[in-house]
Design an enzyme around this catalytic site. Sequence first.
Site, PDB file in Angstrom:
ATOM      1  N   CYS A  36      -3.149   1.812   6.226  1.00 44.44           N
ATOM      2  CA  CYS A  36      -3.700   0.813   7.582  1.00 44.44           C
ATOM      3  C   CYS A  36      -4.335   1.812   8.555  1.00 44.44           C
ATOM      4  CB  CYS A  36      -2.496   0.170   8.154  1.00 44.44           C
ATOM      5  SG  CYS A  36      -1.047   1.097   8.266  1.00 44.44           S
ATOM      6  N   GLY A  51       1.678  -6.217   7.191  1.00 47.50           N
ATOM      7  CA  GLY A  51       1.009  -6.599   6.270  1.00 47.50           C
ATOM      8  C   GLY A  51      -0.093  -7.020   6.947  1.00 47.50           C
ATOM      9  N   ASN A  84       0.636  -1.101  -0.010  1.00 48.52           N
ATOM     10  CA  ASN A  84      -0.026   0.038  -0.060  1.00 48.52           C
ATOM     11  C   ASN A  84       0.681   1.263   0.106  1.00 48.52           C
ATOM     12  OD1 ASN A  84       0.798  -0.645   2.721  1.00 48.52           O
ATOM     13  ND2 ASN A  84      -0.848   0.625   3.531  1.00 48.52           N
ATOM     14  N   GLU A 132       3.272  -5.434  12.341  1.00 46.76           N
ATOM     15  CA  GLU A 132       2.318  -4.183  12.027  1.00 46.76           C
ATOM     16  C   GLU A 132       1.467  -4.672  11.318  1.00 46.76           C
ATOM     17  OE1 GLU A 132       2.596  -1.471  13.655  1.00 46.76           O
ATOM     18  OE2 GLU A 132       4.611  -1.769  14.422  1.00 46.76           O
ATOM     19  N   THR A 192      -1.675 -13.120   7.808  1.00 47.86           N
ATOM     20  CA  THR A 192       0.035 -13.308   7.851  1.00 47.86           C
ATOM     21  C   THR A 192       0.580 -13.382   8.811  1.00 47.86           C
ATOM     22  OG1 THR A 192      -0.544 -12.267   5.488  1.00 47.86           O
ATOM     23  CG2 THR A 192       1.661 -13.146   5.974  1.00 47.86           C
ATOM     24  N   GLU A 227       7.177   0.285  16.043  1.00 51.40           N
ATOM     25  CA  GLU A 227       8.160   1.187  15.255  1.00 51.40           C
ATOM     26  C   GLU A 227       8.463   2.494  15.654  1.00 51.40           C
ATOM     27  OE1 GLU A 227       6.555  -0.283  11.303  1.00 51.40           O
ATOM     28  OE2 GLU A 227       8.171  -1.511  11.139  1.00 51.40           O
TER      29      GLU A 227
HETATM   30  P1  NDP Z   1      -0.159  -9.499   3.150  1.00 48.63           P
HETATM   31  O1  NDP Z   1       0.088  -9.851   4.801  1.00 48.63           O
HETATM   32  O2  NDP Z   1      -0.726 -10.215   2.390  1.00 48.63           O
HETATM   33  O3  NDP Z   1       1.593  -9.181   2.612  1.00 48.63           O
HETATM   34  C1  NDP Z   1       2.487  -8.543   3.323  1.00 48.63           C
HETATM   35  C2  NDP Z   1       3.708  -8.753   2.887  1.00 48.63           C
HETATM   36  O4  NDP Z   1       3.889 -10.158   3.481  1.00 48.63           O
HETATM   37  C3  NDP Z   1       3.878  -8.955   1.398  1.00 48.63           C
HETATM   38  O5  NDP Z   1       5.145  -8.774   1.137  1.00 48.63           O
HETATM   39  C4  NDP Z   1       3.806 -10.533   1.255  1.00 48.63           C
HETATM   40  O6  NDP Z   1       4.140 -10.850   0.038  1.00 48.63           O
HETATM   41  C5  NDP Z   1       4.188 -11.096   2.141  1.00 48.63           C
HETATM   42  N1  NDP Z   1       3.647 -12.532   2.678  1.00 48.63           N
HETATM   43  C6  NDP Z   1       2.781 -12.999   2.274  1.00 48.63           C
HETATM   44  N2  NDP Z   1       2.466 -14.308   2.775  1.00 48.63           N
HETATM   45  C7  NDP Z   1       3.502 -14.547   3.650  1.00 48.63           C
HETATM   46  C8  NDP Z   1       4.143 -15.576   4.130  1.00 48.63           C
HETATM   47  N3  NDP Z   1       3.225 -16.930   4.242  1.00 48.63           N
HETATM   48  N4  NDP Z   1       5.363 -15.545   5.078  1.00 48.63           N
HETATM   49  C9  NDP Z   1       6.118 -14.419   4.875  1.00 48.63           C
HETATM   50  N5  NDP Z   1       5.580 -13.275   4.055  1.00 48.63           N
HETATM   51  C10 NDP Z   1       4.537 -13.497   3.275  1.00 48.63           C
HETATM   52  O7  NDP Z   1      -0.638  -7.869   3.120  1.00 48.63           O
HETATM   53  P2  NDP Z   1      -0.863  -7.094   2.258  1.00 48.63           P
HETATM   54  O8  NDP Z   1       0.177  -6.813   1.231  1.00 48.63           O
HETATM   55  O9  NDP Z   1      -2.112  -7.356   1.425  1.00 48.63           O
HETATM   56  O10 NDP Z   1      -1.218  -5.613   2.711  1.00 48.63           O
HETATM   57  C11 NDP Z   1      -2.010  -5.180   3.280  1.00 48.63           C
HETATM   58  C12 NDP Z   1      -2.322  -5.172   4.774  1.00 48.63           C
HETATM   59  O11 NDP Z   1      -1.230  -4.783   5.383  1.00 48.63           O
HETATM   60  C13 NDP Z   1      -3.667  -4.857   5.248  1.00 48.63           C
HETATM   61  O12 NDP Z   1      -4.165  -5.656   6.355  1.00 48.63           O
HETATM   62  C14 NDP Z   1      -3.090  -3.430   6.117  1.00 48.63           C
HETATM   63  O13 NDP Z   1      -3.653  -3.047   7.229  1.00 48.63           O
HETATM   64  C15 NDP Z   1      -1.774  -3.979   6.430  1.00 48.63           C
HETATM   65  N6  NDP Z   1      -0.968  -2.910   6.719  1.00 48.63           N
HETATM   66  C16 NDP Z   1      -0.501  -2.411   8.222  1.00 48.63           C
HETATM   67  C17 NDP Z   1       0.326  -1.570   8.487  1.00 48.63           C
HETATM   68  C18 NDP Z   1       0.585  -0.985   9.897  1.00 48.63           C
HETATM   69  O14 NDP Z   1       1.418  -0.302  10.174  1.00 48.63           O
HETATM   70  N7  NDP Z   1       0.117  -1.814  10.803  1.00 48.63           N
HETATM   71  C19 NDP Z   1       0.685  -0.516   7.309  1.00 48.63           C
HETATM   72  C20 NDP Z   1       0.250  -0.758   5.929  1.00 48.63           C
HETATM   73  C21 NDP Z   1      -0.567  -1.916   5.889  1.00 48.63           C
HETATM   74  P3  NDP Z   1       3.269 -11.141  -1.316  1.00 48.63           P
HETATM   75  O15 NDP Z   1       2.715  -9.682  -1.588  1.00 48.63           O
HETATM   76  O16 NDP Z   1       4.079 -11.601  -2.547  1.00 48.63           O
HETATM   77  O17 NDP Z   1       2.073 -11.886  -1.187  1.00 48.63           O
END
Ligand code: NDP
Length: 481
Positions: A282, A226, A150, A248, A230, A461
């Site tokens: 987020c 993420g 994002n 996070e 996950t 963080e």
């Molecule tokens: P994901 O959890 O799908 O992915 C985040 C990252 O983790 C990506 O690089 C993804 O790779 C990787 N990933 C996926 N599966 C695995 C695994 N099994 N092991 C290790 N890494 C993995 O989240 P999104 O990318 O869809 O991001 C959106 C989410 O992030 C939302 O829920 C949002 O709220 C959260 N977010 C939280 C923030 C915070 O500060 N709290 C800030 C920004 C976002 P790939 O893309 O290849 O699947």
Amino acid sequence: MQRISNYINGELVEPISGAYLENFEPATGKVYSLTPDSDERDVEIAVEAAKRAFPAWASKSPEDRFEILMRIADLIKRDLDFLAEAESIDNGKPKSLAKQVDIPRAVANFRFYATAAIHFGSESYETVGQAINYTLRQPIGVVGCISPWNLPLYLFTWKIAPALAAGNCVVAKPSEITPMTAYLLSKICIEAGLPAGVLNVVHGLGSKIGAAIVKHPQIRAISFTGGTKTGAWIASQAAPMFKKLSLELGGKNPSIVFADCNYEQALQTNIRSSFTNQGEICLCSSRIFIEKPIYERFRDDFVQLARNLKIGDPLNDSTQIGAIVSKQHMEKILSYVVLAQEEGGRILTGGKRFILEGRCEEGYFVEPTVIEGLTFDCRTNQEEIFGPVVTLQPFTDEEEVLHYANSVEYGLSATVWTENLSRAHRVAHKLESGVIWVNSWLLRDLRTPFGGMKNSGIGREGGFEALRFFTEEKNVCLKIN
Ligand code: NDP
């Protein structure tokens, strides 16, 4: 077609498999570049390179690391326009937003941590008459940083800058959906003279290389941003290996608007906090609670402003709402609009895919959507949608709204709108959120602790918190006599 490379041991390299994934431009729905489909073999080489680089990088003084990290910051700044355009094409966000927020923040992340490491200290205690205790904070070794799509460069650098500044070597994985600016950053790191192996960027699927990073026994800490699901999986893998973990995760953030607020400010800022970056931040507010005396007025003005937001080609300067990051995510958002209606919600504006003409006719655009008439505990109001969709709900008093606000599994951020100082403190104290803004939103000071409670994550963080996370404490007790 442009091919993105991994950055391992100071070089831009192909994935060992030779395989690539298609990378889409969300605004056009077309493939525009190819991302390495790396696997655990690439992660293994990256870890080896990071291990080799670690002793020299860790023994540099913070001032020496500062020089290199500041050079990286300067080069990101030099390439601001280029990087902003690249981010916009890759993610779908308006280029103007990337230019004002994402890329300047990447510069700030490097500058902040280059300097923070110089000012970082540790405790010392005198056990009177007997001993002096001092605490060393040493780099951990090889750490893993995994970031989402994002705010691609913004969040990627938010992790790697403190990790590097603290003296660690990093194996990092950006989201496979938005790999471009992490790749461009690799080139900048080479130009800045970052020693080989200090930062390694491996591109590919989360299920393959994300998982390989999490499971690798020599990666001793994982910083992840993420989704909550996950994050839970990562915690289940990392905990038995006793890795340090910073998570996070998702949010379902409330905005609480009291009748005594500064109305115009609350209205305008709620529009921003709901729809900036297509609601894919987020920290975006997704549930707006409005005190009854101003509910109708606020609702009508809010809907009017939401309707006026300009959806368009992210590369146009006048565009306020760009494309959703992927077709899959767009479909998820639209499925929540259907669910909201099934749950009794009324769509006041939006609710549909938006079709543009010309270059973007197949892009993934969704209208800013405002829904009312739902209960606080329905799925639409409990689950993270992560798109330009907000719900409006009236409330009678503080107790009621706190109950609504805190009813979700998440606890990332909240905003409170009131001119009553005592109420602001009282409500902030009772909200279950890691980050609370009163009469503002996304007003960030990088020194503050950042992160969520409940299912929004563990650890914080920002500021010295990140340097504490990325170091291992060692207490030395020195007997005096
Ligand atoms: P994901 O959890 O799908 O992915 C985040 C990252 O983790 C990506 O690089 C993804 O790779 C990787 N990933 C996926 N599966 C695995 C695994 N099994 N092991 C290790 N890494 C993995 O989240 P999104 O990318 O869809 O991001 C959106 C989410 O992030 C939302 O829920 C949002 O709220 C959260 N977010 C939280 C923030 C915070 O500060 N709290 C800030 C920004 C976002 P790939 O893309 O290849 O699947």
